[in-house]
Write an enzyme that holds these catalytic residues in place. Structure first.
Site, PDB file in Angstrom:
ATOM      1  N   ASN A   9       0.914  -1.194   0.046  1.00 36.62           N
ATOM      2  CA  ASN A   9      -0.073  -0.013  -0.086  1.00 36.62           C
ATOM      3  C   ASN A   9       0.858   1.058   0.034  1.00 36.62           C
ATOM      4  O   ASN A   9       1.262   1.491   0.905  1.00 36.62           O
ATOM      5  CB  ASN A   9      -1.072  -0.221   1.354  1.00 36.62           C
ATOM      6  CG  ASN A   9      -1.660   0.972   1.330  1.00 36.62           C
ATOM      7  OD1 ASN A   9      -1.799   1.933   0.636  1.00 36.62           O
ATOM      8  ND2 ASN A   9      -2.523   1.110   2.520  1.00 36.62           N
ATOM      9  N   ARG A  91      -2.111  -1.616  -3.964  1.00 30.73           N
ATOM     10  CA  ARG A  91      -3.264  -0.797  -3.857  1.00 30.73           C
ATOM     11  C   ARG A  91      -2.884   0.287  -5.270  1.00 30.73           C
ATOM     12  O   ARG A  91      -1.961   1.022  -5.021  1.00 30.73           O
ATOM     13  CB  ARG A  91      -3.124   0.020  -2.508  1.00 30.73           C
ATOM     14  CG  ARG A  91      -4.224   1.091  -2.479  1.00 30.73           C
ATOM     15  CD  ARG A  91      -4.279   1.948  -1.311  1.00 30.73           C
ATOM     16  NE  ARG A  91      -4.586   3.246  -1.368  1.00 30.73           N
ATOM     17  CZ  ARG A  91      -4.708   4.265  -0.505  1.00 30.73           C
ATOM     18  NH1 ARG A  91      -3.771   4.287   0.351  1.00 30.73           N
ATOM     19  NH2 ARG A  91      -5.356   5.460  -0.557  1.00 30.73           N
ATOM     20  N   HIS A 179     -10.037   6.059  -1.602  1.00 32.60           N
ATOM     21  CA  HIS A 179     -10.095   5.058  -0.326  1.00 32.60           C
ATOM     22  C   HIS A 179     -11.188   4.103  -0.494  1.00 32.60           C
ATOM     23  O   HIS A 179     -11.562   3.492   0.393  1.00 32.60           O
ATOM     24  CB  HIS A 179     -10.410   6.180   0.756  1.00 32.60           C
ATOM     25  CG  HIS A 179      -9.667   7.244   1.064  1.00 32.60           C
ATOM     26  ND1 HIS A 179      -9.713   8.582   1.459  1.00 32.60           N
ATOM     27  CD2 HIS A 179      -8.212   7.227   1.319  1.00 32.60           C
ATOM     28  CE1 HIS A 179      -8.747   9.278   1.816  1.00 32.60           C
ATOM     29  NE2 HIS A 179      -7.817   8.271   1.468  1.00 32.60           N
ATOM     30  N   ASN A 209      -4.007  11.236   6.747  1.00 35.41           N
ATOM     31  CA  ASN A 209      -3.521  12.610   5.882  1.00 35.41           C
ATOM     32  C   ASN A 209      -4.342  12.916   4.588  1.00 35.41           C
ATOM     33  O   ASN A 209      -4.768  14.203   4.476  1.00 35.41           O
ATOM     34  CB  ASN A 209      -1.990  12.043   5.331  1.00 35.41           C
ATOM     35  CG  ASN A 209      -1.037  12.147   6.358  1.00 35.41           C
ATOM     36  OD1 ASN A 209      -1.014  12.845   7.293  1.00 35.41           O
ATOM     37  ND2 ASN A 209      -0.339  10.907   6.733  1.00 35.41           N
ATOM     38  N   GLY A 210      -4.900  11.860   3.853  1.00 37.63           N
ATOM     39  CA  GLY A 210      -5.909  12.149   3.068  1.00 37.63           C
ATOM     40  C   GLY A 210      -7.223  11.936   3.767  1.00 37.63           C
ATOM     41  O   GLY A 210      -7.130  10.975   4.516  1.00 37.63           O
ATOM     42  N   ARG A 239      -4.030  18.862   1.533  1.00 40.00           N
ATOM     43  CA  ARG A 239      -4.649  19.170   0.467  1.00 40.00           C
ATOM     44  C   ARG A 239      -5.937  19.980   0.755  1.00 40.00           C
ATOM     45  O   ARG A 239      -6.480  19.919   2.081  1.00 40.00           O
ATOM     46  CB  ARG A 239      -5.310  17.874  -0.068  1.00 40.00           C
ATOM     47  CG  ARG A 239      -4.188  17.236  -0.795  1.00 40.00           C
ATOM     48  CD  ARG A 239      -4.783  15.823  -1.378  1.00 40.00           C
ATOM     49  NE  ARG A 239      -4.015  14.601  -0.877  1.00 40.00           N
ATOM     50  CZ  ARG A 239      -4.443  13.646  -0.698  1.00 40.00           C
ATOM     51  NH1 ARG A 239      -5.749  13.091  -1.188  1.00 40.00           N
ATOM     52  NH2 ARG A 239      -3.800  12.631   0.019  1.00 40.00           N
ATOM     53  N   GLY A 326      -6.033   7.270  10.741  1.00 40.18           N
ATOM     54  CA  GLY A 326      -5.465   7.824  11.850  1.00 40.18           C
ATOM     55  C   GLY A 326      -6.069   8.785  12.768  1.00 40.18           C
ATOM     56  O   GLY A 326      -6.118   8.635  13.796  1.00 40.18           O
ATOM     57  N   GLY A 328      -9.464   9.244  12.483  1.00 39.71           N
ATOM     58  CA  GLY A 328     -10.546   8.938  12.905  1.00 39.71           C
ATOM     59  C   GLY A 328     -10.640   8.025  14.014  1.00 39.71           C
ATOM     60  O   GLY A 328     -11.326   7.854  14.947  1.00 39.71           O
ATOM     61  N   GLU A 377      -6.510  -1.735   4.824  1.00 40.97           N
ATOM     62  CA  GLU A 377      -6.735  -1.818   3.391  1.00 40.97           C
ATOM     63  C   GLU A 377      -5.748  -3.038   2.858  1.00 40.97           C
ATOM     64  O   GLU A 377      -6.239  -3.768   1.794  1.00 40.97           O
ATOM     65  CB  GLU A 377      -5.940  -0.452   2.714  1.00 40.97           C
ATOM     66  CG  GLU A 377      -6.935   0.752   2.933  1.00 40.97           C
ATOM     67  CD  GLU A 377      -6.100   1.993   2.912  1.00 40.97           C
ATOM     68  OE1 GLU A 377      -5.242   2.058   3.839  1.00 40.97           O
ATOM     69  OE2 GLU A 377      -6.489   2.949   2.350  1.00 40.97           O
TER      70      GLU A 377
HETATM   71  P1  ADP Z   1      -2.408   7.831   5.890  1.00 42.47           P
HETATM   72  O1  ADP Z   1      -3.217   8.912   4.970  1.00 42.47           O
HETATM   73  O2  ADP Z   1      -0.821   8.510   5.282  1.00 42.47           O
HETATM   74  O3  ADP Z   1      -2.534   6.392   5.602  1.00 42.47           O
HETATM   75  P2  ADP Z   1      -2.930   7.658   8.701  1.00 42.47           P
HETATM   76  O4  ADP Z   1      -4.114   7.177   8.499  1.00 42.47           O
HETATM   77  O5  ADP Z   1      -1.895   7.120   9.260  1.00 42.47           O
HETATM   78  O6  ADP Z   1      -2.439   8.423   7.254  1.00 42.47           O
HETATM   79  O7  ADP Z   1      -3.579   9.136   9.268  1.00 42.47           O
HETATM   80  C1  ADP Z   1      -2.344  10.019   9.614  1.00 42.47           C
HETATM   81  C2  ADP Z   1      -3.050  11.136  10.646  1.00 42.47           C
HETATM   82  O8  ADP Z   1      -3.378  10.877  11.749  1.00 42.47           O
HETATM   83  C3  ADP Z   1      -1.972  12.410  10.873  1.00 42.47           C
HETATM   84  O9  ADP Z   1      -2.746  13.639  10.712  1.00 42.47           O
HETATM   85  C4  ADP Z   1      -1.626  11.977  12.299  1.00 42.47           C
HETATM   86  O10 ADP Z   1      -1.381  13.186  13.215  1.00 42.47           O
HETATM   87  C5  ADP Z   1      -3.124  11.490  12.916  1.00 42.47           C
HETATM   88  N1  ADP Z   1      -2.855  10.799  14.083  1.00 42.47           N
HETATM   89  C6  ADP Z   1      -2.232   9.609  14.267  1.00 42.47           C
HETATM   90  N2  ADP Z   1      -2.100   9.274  15.528  1.00 42.47           N
HETATM   91  C7  ADP Z   1      -2.950  10.412  16.098  1.00 42.47           C
HETATM   92  C8  ADP Z   1      -3.486  10.688  17.415  1.00 42.47           C
HETATM   93  N3  ADP Z   1      -3.068   9.714  18.559  1.00 42.47           N
HETATM   94  N4  ADP Z   1      -4.185  11.820  17.854  1.00 42.47           N
HETATM   95  C9  ADP Z   1      -4.494  12.717  16.727  1.00 42.47           C
HETATM   96  N5  ADP Z   1      -4.191  12.349  15.472  1.00 42.47           N
HETATM   97  C10 ADP Z   1      -3.500  11.357  15.286  1.00 42.47           C
END
Ligand code: ADP
Length: 391
Positions: A9, A91, A179, A209-210, A239, A326, A328, A377
């Site tokens: 991925n 992916r 997604h 991040n997305g 973005r 992340g 959520g 995923e």
């Molecule tokens: P990607 O889209 O790259 O797979 P992720 O699903 O890992 O990314 O999400 C990354 C986001 O999640 C970042 O903004 C990160 O700061 C946020 N994040 C991760 N852990 C926490 C946490 N404990 N509290 C708040 N935000 C978090």
């Protein structure tokens, strides 16, 4: 000999991977899960299914993606031991109108996927980089592509149409949605853990991040916030999300900004990073006392709630809201800020459950059940790859 599948991925600055054993005609068992971090200090990390650290080391000085992928493959091969790796599954961000099922990646198919790069100029090359690296390093290893857009093929033509001159739709200018592998995973999990809600109107909030939302009815995608590109919809790490197209015209025509510069601004310098001026990382913003960080977070939540209301309208109801990815899965602050703005739809959050990241976050009287489900995923990629390989 045990047979295994490697799922990859590829993201903007890292490649997640997971190795699965095929244990029965239906089931797969996770062996290892890891991340190839391609940032300033390339690192390879992997853990066994029980959480034991198997690898955590910087990569050699060669920072090229291909070299790093080669090191990861070597590590996987070393771990595989007596296993037979039957394929690598990937992916792939954009499948256009053509790729609505997972496919075996032959050179012709790879070329056809590459032709979709203008539809996802930053993401598609990242999706294809590991495919090409593996094709060069292990030409005999079969590869399978699984498309993020495919899950949204159930979206009604009305919902995916732009109000542009008709001929452009025939040329592929329409909303696709992304997604999809994450949404497919969540739809599957929901039908296992809560079949009643899985049959109803659900919004899944994939906030990483997305970030995007997907409206699910009976487990099928009905509407989603990302559109033609992965720029549309919510405010994201870097973005901009949905924006008045007049702003883009203004930048191009009045400010004379080059198209490439505008692209970089919209994809890489906007969103949480742009508004806060501090970071696109939610953790950093949550830890900051700077009012601009608070403003960026407030905008993120406001826009997510606004889009959620729009999706509820597409479905004509809302009974379940699932947070994933992340932010959520881990940000109680953002979940609360979004849910508070959806009170009028009957969302009532239980603070304690939210703060402890419980499975169900809503109070019993809430008209909308609010859940957290960790997305996966890679498991969807592995499952689809197995299907394509008929293994
Ligand atoms: P990607 O889209 O790259 O797979 P992720 O699903 O890992 O990314 O999400 C990354 C986001 O999640 C970042 O903004 C990160 O700061 C946020 N994040 C991760 N852990 C926490 C946490 N404990 N509290 C708040 N935000 C978090």
């Amino acid at each position: 000999m045990r047979r295994s599948i490697l799922a990859l991925n590829a993201g903007s600055s890292s490649i997640k991977f997971a190795l699965y054993d095929l244990v029965s005609s239906r089931d797969m068992q996770l062996v290892s899960r890891g991340t190839l971090d391609l940032g300033d200090k390339p690192t390879l990390r992997a853990k066994a299914a029980d959480g034991t650290v198997q690898c955590d080391r910087p990569l050699t000085a060669d920072k090229r993606r291909d070299a790093a992928i080669g090191e990861m493959l070597n590590w996987v091969q070393g771990e595989i031991g007596e296993r037979n790796l039957i394929c690598a599954g990937h992916r792939i961000v954009h499948g256009g109108s053509e790729f609505i099922e997972p496919v075996r990646l032959t050179p012709d198919i790879i070329d056809a996927i590459d032709k979709l790069t203008p539809l996802a100029p930053l993401h598609q090359p990242r999706s294809l980089a590991p495919v090409r690296a593996i094709a060069a390093l292990q030409p005999d290893l079969p590869q399978v592509g699984c498309f993020d857009t495919a899950f949204h093929q159930t979206i009604d033509p009305l919902v995916r149409r732009f109000a542009l001159p008709r001929q452009y739709e025939e040329q592929g200018l329409r909303r696709y949605g992304f997604h999809g592998l994450s949404y497919e995973y969540i739809a599957g999990r929901l039908s296992e853990i809560s079949p009643i809600f899985a049959a109803k109107h659900t919004i899944v909030a994939h906030l990483g991040n997305g970030a995007s939302l997907c409206a699910l009815h009976g487990g099928k995608s009905i509407d989603t916030t990302m559109g033609f590109s992965a720029l549309d919809g919510l405010v994201m790490g870097t973005r901009c999300g949905a924006i008045d197209p007049g702003v883009l015209l203004y930048f191009l025509l009045e400010r004379g900004i080059a198209a490439e510069e505008l692209q970089a601004m919209l994809y890489e310098k906007s969103g949480l990073l742009g508004v806060s001026g501090i970071s696109g990382d939610m953790r950093t913003l949550e830890a900051s006392n700077d009012p601009r960080a608070q403003e960026a977070m407030a905008l993120f939540a406001f826009r997510a709630a606004r889009e959620a209301a729009a999706l509820a309208n597409t479905m004509g109801g809302l009974e379940c809201l699932v947070f994933t990815a992340g932010i959520g899965e881990r940000s109680a602050t953002i979940r609360k800020a979004i849910c508070e703005k959806l009170t009028w739809l009957g969302v009532v959050l239980e603070d304690r459950a939210n703060n402890t990241h419980a499975e169900i976050l809503s109070r019993p009287e809430s008209k909308v059940e609010v859940r957290v489900i960790a997305t996966d995923e890679e498991s969807v990629v592995a499952r689809h790859s197995r299907m394509v390989m008929q293994a």
